[in-house]
Design an enzyme around this catalytic site. Structure first.
Site, short mmCIF file in Angstrom:
data_model
loop_
_atom_site.label_atom_id
_atom_site.label_comp_id
_atom_site.label_asym_id
_atom_site.label_seq_id
_atom_site.Cartn_x
_atom_site.Cartn_y
_atom_site.Cartn_z
N CYS A 45 -4.56 10.38 10.44
CA CYS A 45 -3.45 9.70 10.20
C CYS A 45 -3.14 8.81 9.09
CB CYS A 45 -2.87 8.68 11.62
SG CYS A 45 -2.85 9.53 12.89
N THR A 46 -4.16 8.11 8.53
CA THR A 46 -4.25 7.46 7.45
C THR A 46 -4.27 8.39 6.18
OG1 THR A 46 -5.45 5.74 8.07
CG2 THR A 46 -5.47 5.84 6.05
#
Length: 152
Positions: A45-46
């Protein structure tokens, strides 16, 4: 039920990482990119959100507003945005838990998180494009650029 291209996007109001309420229908007149993702502070996600950060000019060129949505709290999203230098809004779908993700058929009840789904909303509030990948995959920037071309 899956949302269809051309259908009016379900309206919602969520709190962003700065504590401000964001209502989708109030953004009419400009394209909006809804980026559902499972959780802040996780590797994939990052990576995805930092890719958007690094390519933000492509969204700005299309005059599109990016709204990244997860079930994290607004307070944790604030720290995440600061830590990663994210300059777009992170919205908290924390309570009722995942309600907006559910409205967009982007909620994984067995995990309690959103999946990796993207909806591009046109200036009139209609779904112009959508794409998704499995939670274990990453969306590529080319998919965003192709979708943005439909609303630019």
């Amino acid at each position: 039920m899956a949302l269809q291209i051309g259908e009016e996007a379900p309206d919602f109001t969520l709190t962003d990482h700065t504590g401000e309420a964001v209502t989708l229908s109030e953004l009419r007149g400009r394209p909006v990119v809804l980026v559902f993702y499972p959780a802040a502070f996780t590797g994939r996600c990052t990576g995805e959100l930092c890719a958007i950060r690094d390519e933000l000019a492509a969204f700005e060129d299309a005059e599109a507003e990016v709204l990244a949505i997860s079930v994290d709290t607004a307070a944790s999203l604030r720290v995440f945005a600061e830590q990663e230098g994210l300059r777009f809004r992170l919205l908290s779908d924390f309570w009722p838990h995942g309600a907006v993700a559910q409205a967009y058929d982007a909620f994984l009840p067995e995990r309690g998180t959103a999946t990796r789904a993207t909806y591009v909303i046109d200036r009139d509030g209609r779904i112009a494009a959508q794409f998704r990948v499995s939670p274990s995959a990453s969306r590529d920037m080319e998919s965003y650029k192709e979708a943005l071309a439909l609303v630019a």
